[in-house]
Design a protein around this motif. Sequence first.
Motif, mmCIF file in Angstrom:
data_model
loop_
_atom_site.group_PDB
_atom_site.id
_atom_site.type_symbol
_atom_site.label_atom_id
_atom_site.label_comp_id
_atom_site.label_asym_id
_atom_site.label_seq_id
_atom_site.Cartn_x
_atom_site.Cartn_y
_atom_site.Cartn_z
ATOM 1 N N THR A 157 0.806 -1.230 0.000
ATOM 2 C CA THR A 157 0.000 0.000 0.000
ATOM 3 C C THR A 157 0.834 1.272 0.000
ATOM 4 O O THR A 157 0.259 2.368 0.047
ATOM 5 C CB THR A 157 -0.917 0.003 1.232
ATOM 6 O OG1 THR A 157 -0.106 -0.076 2.429
ATOM 7 C CG2 THR A 157 -1.878 -1.170 1.204
ATOM 8 N N SER A 158 2.143 1.160 -0.050
ATOM 9 C CA SER A 158 2.979 2.356 -0.006
ATOM 10 C C SER A 158 2.727 3.238 -1.231
ATOM 11 O O SER A 158 2.669 2.739 -2.366
ATOM 12 C CB SER A 158 4.460 1.955 0.040
ATOM 13 O OG SER A 158 5.289 3.095 -0.032
ATOM 14 N N PRO A 159 2.571 4.545 -1.030
ATOM 15 C CA PRO A 159 2.334 5.434 -2.174
ATOM 16 C C PRO A 159 3.566 5.637 -3.039
ATOM 17 O O PRO A 159 3.449 6.119 -4.167
ATOM 18 C CB PRO A 159 1.898 6.747 -1.507
ATOM 19 C CG PRO A 159 2.508 6.696 -0.140
ATOM 20 C CD PRO A 159 2.527 5.261 0.264
ATOM 21 N N GLU A 160 4.746 5.278 -2.533
ATOM 22 C CA GLU A 160 5.957 5.384 -3.336
ATOM 23 C C GLU A 160 6.625 4.014 -3.411
ATOM 24 O O GLU A 160 6.401 3.159 -2.552
ATOM 25 C CB GLU A 160 6.926 6.410 -2.748
ATOM 26 C CG GLU A 160 7.604 6.004 -1.454
ATOM 27 C CD GLU A 160 6.758 6.281 -0.218
ATOM 28 O OE1 GLU A 160 7.160 5.839 0.878
ATOM 29 O OE2 GLU A 160 5.710 6.941 -0.379
ATOM 30 N N PRO A 161 7.432 3.757 -4.437
ATOM 31 C CA PRO A 161 8.095 2.448 -4.571
ATOM 32 C C PRO A 161 9.022 2.168 -3.389
ATOM 33 O O PRO A 161 9.677 3.074 -2.861
ATOM 34 C CB PRO A 161 8.875 2.571 -5.882
ATOM 35 C CG PRO A 161 8.238 3.704 -6.612
ATOM 36 C CD PRO A 161 7.749 4.653 -5.566
ATOM 37 N N VAL A 162 9.058 0.922 -2.979
ATOM 38 C CA VAL A 162 9.888 0.521 -1.846
ATOM 39 C C VAL A 162 10.667 -0.735 -2.209
ATOM 40 O O VAL A 162 10.398 -1.396 -3.220
ATOM 41 C CB VAL A 162 9.037 0.255 -0.583
ATOM 42 C CG1 VAL A 162 8.278 1.502 -0.164
ATOM 43 C CG2 VAL A 162 8.099 -0.922 -0.812
#
Length: 424
Positions: A157-162
Amino acid sequence: MTTSQDQPTDAPADPTVDPAVDFASVDDVRERFSEAGYLVDERLATTVFLQTRLDKPVLLEGPAGVGKTQLAQSLAQVTGRRLVRLQCYEGQDETKALYEWDYGKQLLYTQILREKIGQIVEDTSTIPEAVDRIAAQDSVFFSDKFLAPRPLLEAITSPEPVVLLIDEVDRADEALEAVLLELLAEYQISIPEIGTVVAEHKPYVVLTSNNTRDLSAALKRRCLHLFLDYPDAQRELEIIASKDTGLSETLATRLVEVVRQLRELDLRKSPSISETIDWARTLAVLGVSELSAEVLSSTLNVVVKYERDLARALREVPALSDPNAEVPDPSGHGHGHGHGEGHGHGHDEEPKRPPSPPRTPVVDDEDDLGGPSGKEKRASKDQPGRHDEAYYGSTSSPGRSPGSRSVSSSQGARSFQGTRKRPL
């Protein structure tokens, strides 16, 4: 109409390269990881490059301390992504890996909204109707507002790539390993109360295993697989040099040789690369100029962490410091026990033995000395009746051969008197 001269000057030189990708080539992977202080070989660089292009998880297996976890950390560093880490352990369940409902928060909201619930059901006339009214509000209390995300759901669910690191997956139970399959294959997580959550940005997933148990074929099938072993001497020397330990190249070369000899011993845990780096820094801080037996013995605990391993390694220290040295006997005698003669204990010189008297030669044939030969003497001993009466300890009677005994009838009867008869 736009011509080539109208193109902006900052346009990429190669239009086939997608600016959204993290690595342009395998060589780009090696160069950028090297700048981050992590040296990768051709196989590892190729695996990382394929991971970013194929959107496949990477499973790294191998002994502890070869840089598996550090690879994920360096990948996050060179790509500018946030690192999300799930540390696996025995007995871990999905509530610690995927998500967990915040029941306390749900209860608090229920208490606050009690009056509002009363308003919802006040115009109902039956219990089933009231239950239906409350059930229609399930989505209010079972929503992401009351969902506590754990590392796996957080990465999805992270809004940025991880970069998602699932560390030491072999320590987790097989049940958790099965939970991972959906995420590794589809980059999604199914939550019964809400539905399926699909990743907006597919994470770079790195799984590590120390081979404490075999992983399932289903998990391995979903991953790019690579086995990381201890590097060769030259690469390990390059790794030490890249860490600026302060140790001279000569001592670092000798230290790598010592570490590789320790890894050949039957130790419970062999020295890792990170421990070799710590040892190099330790020697640099102490200002060591030579890897003598005393230096190795006093600092060996930096890389050997178990008492049994340390005791064994200490016995090998003379050979580690000087490959041509002879390991001294721990008993202090310099020789074994149980020898018949010819040595002393703790003396500089062995006592001298007196000379033995000359031995008389044995003559088997006595014909030369005027007597019977040895063969004739041995033959005469094989004849019956060759011993006198004194040899048998009894007096012989006339007509009896020497050495025989006479037994009376009464003595024989007494001998067989006590014999039990066989039942008929």
